[in-house]
Design an enzyme around this catalytic site. Structure first.
Site, PDB file in Angstrom:
ATOM      1  N   ASP A 114       4.451   0.992  12.088  1.00  0.00           N
ATOM      2  CA  ASP A 114       3.242   0.365  11.546  1.00  0.00           C
ATOM      3  C   ASP A 114       3.047  -1.070  12.030  1.00  0.00           C
ATOM      4  O   ASP A 114       2.015  -1.663  11.744  1.00  0.00           O
ATOM      5  CB  ASP A 114       3.271   0.376  10.015  1.00  0.00           C
ATOM      6  CG  ASP A 114       3.129   1.787   9.477  1.00  0.00           C
ATOM      7  OD1 ASP A 114       3.372   1.995   8.285  1.00  0.00           O
ATOM      8  OD2 ASP A 114       2.804   2.688  10.279  1.00  0.00           O
ATOM      9  N   CYS A 143      -5.053  13.317  12.056  1.00  0.00           N
ATOM     10  CA  CYS A 143      -5.825  12.075  11.973  1.00  0.00           C
ATOM     11  C   CYS A 143      -5.760  11.437  13.356  1.00  0.00           C
ATOM     12  O   CYS A 143      -5.198  11.996  14.289  1.00  0.00           O
ATOM     13  CB  CYS A 143      -5.258  11.156  10.901  1.00  0.00           C
ATOM     14  SG  CYS A 143      -3.762  10.345  11.426  1.00  0.00           S
ATOM     15  N   ARG A 148      -8.730  -0.041   4.421  1.00  0.00           N
ATOM     16  CA  ARG A 148      -7.798   0.894   3.788  1.00  0.00           C
ATOM     17  C   ARG A 148      -6.487   0.214   3.450  1.00  0.00           C
ATOM     18  O   ARG A 148      -5.828   0.587   2.491  1.00  0.00           O
ATOM     19  CB  ARG A 148      -7.510   2.068   4.733  1.00  0.00           C
ATOM     20  CG  ARG A 148      -8.691   2.906   5.064  1.00  0.00           C
ATOM     21  CD  ARG A 148      -8.293   4.144   5.817  1.00  0.00           C
ATOM     22  NE  ARG A 148      -7.260   4.895   5.088  1.00  0.00           N
ATOM     23  CZ  ARG A 148      -6.787   6.062   5.510  1.00  0.00           C
ATOM     24  NH1 ARG A 148      -7.225   6.594   6.632  1.00  0.00           N
ATOM     25  NH2 ARG A 148      -5.867   6.703   4.814  1.00  0.00           N
ATOM     26  N   LYS A 172       0.852  -1.208   0.000  1.00  0.00           N
ATOM     27  CA  LYS A 172       0.000   0.000   0.000  1.00  0.00           C
ATOM     28  C   LYS A 172       0.883   1.252   0.000  1.00  0.00           C
ATOM     29  O   LYS A 172       0.685   2.167  -0.786  1.00  0.00           O
ATOM     30  CB  LYS A 172      -0.892   0.029   1.225  1.00  0.00           C
ATOM     31  CG  LYS A 172      -1.545   1.388   1.501  1.00  0.00           C
ATOM     32  CD  LYS A 172      -2.439   1.397   2.718  1.00  0.00           C
ATOM     33  CE  LYS A 172      -1.707   1.733   3.987  1.00  0.00           C
ATOM     34  NZ  LYS A 172      -1.478   3.169   4.239  1.00  0.00           N
ATOM     35  N   ASN A 173       1.881   1.277   0.878  1.00  0.00           N
ATOM     36  CA  ASN A 173       2.685   2.499   1.027  1.00  0.00           C
ATOM     37  C   ASN A 173       3.695   2.703  -0.097  1.00  0.00           C
ATOM     38  O   ASN A 173       4.367   3.725  -0.130  1.00  0.00           O
ATOM     39  CB  ASN A 173       3.343   2.525   2.405  1.00  0.00           C
ATOM     40  CG  ASN A 173       2.283   2.735   3.484  1.00  0.00           C
ATOM     41  OD1 ASN A 173       1.133   3.052   3.180  1.00  0.00           O
ATOM     42  ND2 ASN A 173       2.666   2.518   4.723  1.00  0.00           N
ATOM     43  N   ARG A 194       0.175  15.182  12.498  1.00  0.00           N
ATOM     44  CA  ARG A 194       0.715  14.880  11.161  1.00  0.00           C
ATOM     45  C   ARG A 194       0.849  16.143  10.299  1.00  0.00           C
ATOM     46  O   ARG A 194       0.211  16.309   9.272  1.00  0.00           O
ATOM     47  CB  ARG A 194      -0.156  13.822  10.497  1.00  0.00           C
ATOM     48  CG  ARG A 194      -0.236  12.596  11.396  1.00  0.00           C
ATOM     49  CD  ARG A 194      -0.756  11.368  10.796  1.00  0.00           C
ATOM     50  NE  ARG A 194       0.122  10.804   9.788  1.00  0.00           N
ATOM     51  CZ  ARG A 194      -0.236   9.715   9.102  1.00  0.00           C
ATOM     52  NH1 ARG A 194      -1.399   9.186   9.311  1.00  0.00           N
ATOM     53  NH2 ARG A 194       0.570   9.218   8.184  1.00  0.00           N
TER      54      ARG A 194
END
Ligand code: EPZ
Length: 422
Positions: free
Chosen positions: A309, A121, A401, A22-23, A126
């Protein structure tokens, strides 16, 4: 809103295939803005954040063609040869902060961009100050108007930029901007995550001149134009780590196909310290549980340190480990929201600022819990795999997500898990 039910007590066995990262996918798809030539990507994961990115790029005028037959985005070709819009709207940027990465490419190729600031968030404020400071140093004039960044630059020029923090996003935004700047840009204290290195290799395939990507100091010599690219994305190391924790937690035996151990060094070392057997099988990693894990201390740091993460996932493992674990979260200021929910399941966790003191308990008990952010939600699923009874995780849209078909993948390993459509 969907929820997920997990019945604890199953040992996970078998093999699971990791999806594309994803990243990596988000910045790589966005980098197609830098050229008028076609860009072809493979191994794109079927995730909400990918669909949000495609919606954002379509809104800017990027033509997108699905090359895969399954209807999933796994193979796409993108072409930004007729960009009609230079504005990234608030509603998309607020749902996915990575949208902010369109700023560098739009500014560098078209000389202007209007991008909503992402706002905070669940896991932290952030800010994007490092992105803006770097672009200003490259000659951009930047104004904040009604929550939007309005950036202008006749042509960005190369310069030496020092990042106060090795920010992944800032490194990616500035690296993309620098590829078409006039002259040479040096980014010091650059982020070294594998996803940043992969973006640099995609840019170099497009004709950029990026030297030593993945090191502390990245040098980018600007060129006038970039060409197209064909690229297959790396596997998602965070998804891989999540399944490895699931194997350890349930005292199972799992092969995670597609995982690269060189992208997970510090995490795998920590996992071994808990007592599990970890073996590198070339293009896969195998974990074999060894009964109740030992408590270990965890300190999250920029790559190659322990990845933030995977902190929430490890907290689920430590919640039932033998001993006391001190988990220090150095990257985000509010990334312990899963702790409250794990305590509702019987976890013994005390929060002290950026530290969580986790005293392992014999067992957790199933409960209804609330997901708050992507990695917190998966840590609750992991806890449910070993909790006595049933755990229902609410608000699993967070999960969608970043985890492709997680309930199918976990039930393929023997977990008793189902999604309830509400
Ligand atoms: C990327 O976010 C990842 N997202 C995050 O993954 C990951 O947790 C993070 O890097 C750290 O590894 C994507 O790649 C899409 P940062 P990013 O800029 O780029 C501060 C997930 O779960 N900072 O490296 O936003 C910031 O507040 C997500 O997949 C500034 O102060 O992370 C944070 O404390 C979550 N000013 C720290 O740096 C800035 O201008 C690291 O942020 C930029 C960042």
């Amino acid at each position: 809103m969907d929820s997920i039910l997990v019945r604890g007590g199953r040992r996970l066995q078998g093999e699971v295939v990791v999806s594309g990262s994803k990243n990596s996918a988000l910045p790589v798809l966005i980098s197609s803005l830098l050229t008028a030539e076609p860009c072809f990507y493979q191994n794109i994961p079927d995730l909400k954040d990918v669909h949000t990115t495609l919606r954002l790029l379509t809104g800017l005028g990027v033509k997108i063609k699905r090359e895969s037959h399954s209807g999933k985005p796994s193979q796409l070709s993108l072409r930004a040869d007729s960009i009609t819009e230079l504005k990234a709207p608030y509603d998309l940027v607020k749902t996915m902060r990575a949208s902010f990465l369109v700023l560098g490419p739009l500014l560098s190729r078209f000389g202007q961009a209007t991008v909503s600031t992402p706002g905070g968030c669940a896991i932290g404020t952030r800010p994007v100050n490092l992105h803006l400071k770097g672009l200003t140093q490259m000659g951009a004039s930047i104004e904040l108007v009604h929550g939007y960044v309005q950036a202008r630059a006749k042509r960005l020029y190369g310069t030496r930029i020092y990042l106060d923090l090795p920010s992944v996003g800032a490194t990616e935004n500035l690296m993309m901007a620098a590829t078409l700047a006039k002259g040479t840009t040096v980014i010091e204290n650059a982020a070294k995550e594998p996803e940043v290195t992969e973006l640099a290799s995609v840019l170099n395939k497009m004709g950029a001149k990026i030297d030593k990507p993945g090191s502390d100091t990245v040098t980018i010599e600007g060129v006038d134009v970039l060409g197209g690219v064909s690229h297959c994305l790396i596997a998602d190391r965070i998804e891989a780590g999540t399944y490895l924790v699931a194997a350890a937690l349930t005292d199972g035996e799992v092969v995670v196909r597609g995982a690269r151990s060189d992208h997970l060094d510090s995490f795998l070392m920590k996992l071994k310290e808990t007592g599990v057997t970890v073996s590198d099988e070339g293009n896969a990693i195998k974990v074999k549980g060894s009964g109740r894990g030992k408590s270990v201390d965890i300190v999250t740091l920029p790559h190659p340190g322990f990845p933030t993460d995977l902190q929430a996932q490890m907290m689920a493992l430590m919640a039932v480990a033998d001993g006391v674990s001190v988990i220090t979260e150095n990257i985000f200021e509010n990334r312990f929201m899963h702790a409250q929910e794990l305590k509702r399941m019987g976890g013994n966790i005390r929060l002290e600022g950026k530290r969580a003191i986790v005293k392992g308990v014999q067992s957790l008990s199933g409960a209804t819990v609330m997901a708050t952010d992507l990695r917190a939600s998966v840590s609750l699923i992991l806890a449910g795999l070993v909790a006595k009874g049933v755990t229902e995780i609410l608000r699993v849209y967070h999960l969608d997500r970043g985890y492709e078909h997680i309930e199918q993948k976990l039930s393929g390993l023997g977990a008793d898990i189902e999604r309830l459509k509400h």
